[in-house]
Motif scaffolding. Structure first.
Motif, PDB file in Angstrom:
ATOM      1  N   LYS A   1       0.846  -1.191   0.000  1.00  0.00           N
ATOM      2  CA  LYS A   1       0.000   0.000   0.000  1.00  0.00           C
ATOM      3  C   LYS A   1       0.883   1.243   0.000  1.00  0.00           C
ATOM      4  CE  LYS A   1      -3.801  -2.235   2.220  1.00  0.00           C
ATOM      5  NZ  LYS A   1      -5.173  -1.949   2.251  1.00  0.00           N
ATOM      6  N   ALA A   2       0.290   2.366  -0.299  1.00  0.00           N
ATOM      7  CA  ALA A   2       1.022   3.633  -0.318  1.00  0.00           C
ATOM      8  C   ALA A   2       1.581   3.939   1.065  1.00  0.00           C
ATOM      9  CB  ALA A   2       0.114   4.761  -0.783  1.00  0.00           C
ATOM     10  N   GLN A   3       2.770   4.525   1.078  1.00  0.00           N
ATOM     11  CA  GLN A   3       3.456   4.921   2.300  1.00  0.00           C
ATOM     12  C   GLN A   3       3.445   6.443   2.375  1.00  0.00           C
ATOM     13  OE1 GLN A   3       5.087   2.524   4.465  1.00  0.00           O
ATOM     14  NE2 GLN A   3       3.800   1.188   3.226  1.00  0.00           N
ATOM     15  N   TYR A   4       3.030   6.993   3.502  1.00  0.00           N
ATOM     16  CA  TYR A   4       2.934   8.433   3.694  1.00  0.00           C
ATOM     17  C   TYR A   4       3.995   8.868   4.692  1.00  0.00           C
ATOM     18  CZ  TYR A   4       0.937  12.936   5.087  1.00  0.00           C
ATOM     19  OH  TYR A   4       0.752  14.258   5.360  1.00  0.00           O
ATOM     20  N   ARG A   5       4.740   9.918   4.360  1.00  0.00           N
ATOM     21  CA  ARG A   5       5.744  10.486   5.254  1.00  0.00           C
ATOM     22  C   ARG A   5       5.463  11.972   5.380  1.00  0.00           C
ATOM     23  NH1 ARG A   5       6.264   5.525   5.485  1.00  0.00           N
ATOM     24  NH2 ARG A   5       8.134   4.408   4.871  1.00  0.00           N
ATOM     25  N   GLU A   6       5.551  12.475   6.596  1.00  0.00           N
ATOM     26  CA  GLU A   6       5.328  13.902   6.823  1.00  0.00           C
ATOM     27  C   GLU A   6       6.392  14.443   7.763  1.00  0.00           C
ATOM     28  OE1 GLU A   6       2.109  16.489   9.259  1.00  0.00           O
ATOM     29  OE2 GLU A   6       1.282  15.190   7.706  1.00  0.00           O
ATOM     30  N   LEU A   7       7.001  15.553   7.384  1.00  0.00           N
ATOM     31  CA  LEU A   7       7.963  16.236   8.235  1.00  0.00           C
ATOM     32  C   LEU A   7       7.243  17.340   8.991  1.00  0.00           C
ATOM     33  CD1 LEU A   7      10.887  16.715   5.680  1.00  0.00           C
ATOM     34  CD2 LEU A   7      10.571  14.852   7.311  1.00  0.00           C
ATOM     35  N   SER A   8       7.461  17.416  10.281  1.00  0.00           N
ATOM     36  CA  SER A   8       6.875  18.486  11.095  1.00  0.00           C
ATOM     37  C   SER A   8       7.972  19.047  11.995  1.00  0.00           C
ATOM     38  CB  SER A   8       5.721  17.941  11.936  1.00  0.00           C
ATOM     39  OG  SER A   8       6.206  17.114  12.974  1.00  0.00           O
ATOM     40  N   ASP A   9       7.640  20.004  12.810  1.00  0.00           N
ATOM     41  CA  ASP A   9       8.614  20.555  13.745  1.00  0.00           C
ATOM     42  C   ASP A   9       9.050  19.513  14.773  1.00  0.00           C
ATOM     43  OD1 ASP A   9       8.647  23.060  12.555  1.00  0.00           O
ATOM     44  OD2 ASP A   9       6.978  23.776  13.776  1.00  0.00           O
TER      45      ASP A   9
END
Length: 106
Positions: free
Chosen positions: A16-24
């Protein structure tokens, strides 16, 4: 104000699709099959970028491997669309990896 950058990829027809998010606070992983996980930038021991062609269908494929303790997480520059078809997401991938490196300062 909270800062965010995100990137989504799918390695193959079997995943399945992999989601990555950069935050503080860190990098958020949302794997396709399980719950999300936030990893603090300070726990990342290495970020490795390499050229990784898989087969004749994915020529321009890069992989960014993030190491946290004994675990590794990959971020690919291509996205599986259909049998033998992959989208090259080089533009968004490059920006995402550059921001990741800035945030980790390894």
């Amino acid at each position: 104000m909270e800062w965010h950058a995100n990137y989504t990829f799918r390695k193959s027809i079997l995943e399945k699709a992999q989601y990555r998010e950069l935050s503080d606070q860190g990098i958020l992983f949302k794997p396709g099959n399980s719950g999300e996980q936030l990893i603090s930038y300070s726990t990342i021991s290495s970020v490795r970028l390499r050229f990784q062609p898989y087969n004749r269908y994915r020529h321009n494929n890069y992989c960014c491997t993030i190491k946290v303790g004994s675990r590794t997480f990959d971020i690919l520059s291509t996205h599986h669309v259909d049998v033998a078809k992959f989208n090259d997401q080089a533009g968004a991938y490059t920006v995402f990896v550059q921001e990741l490196v800035k945030k980790t300062r390894i």
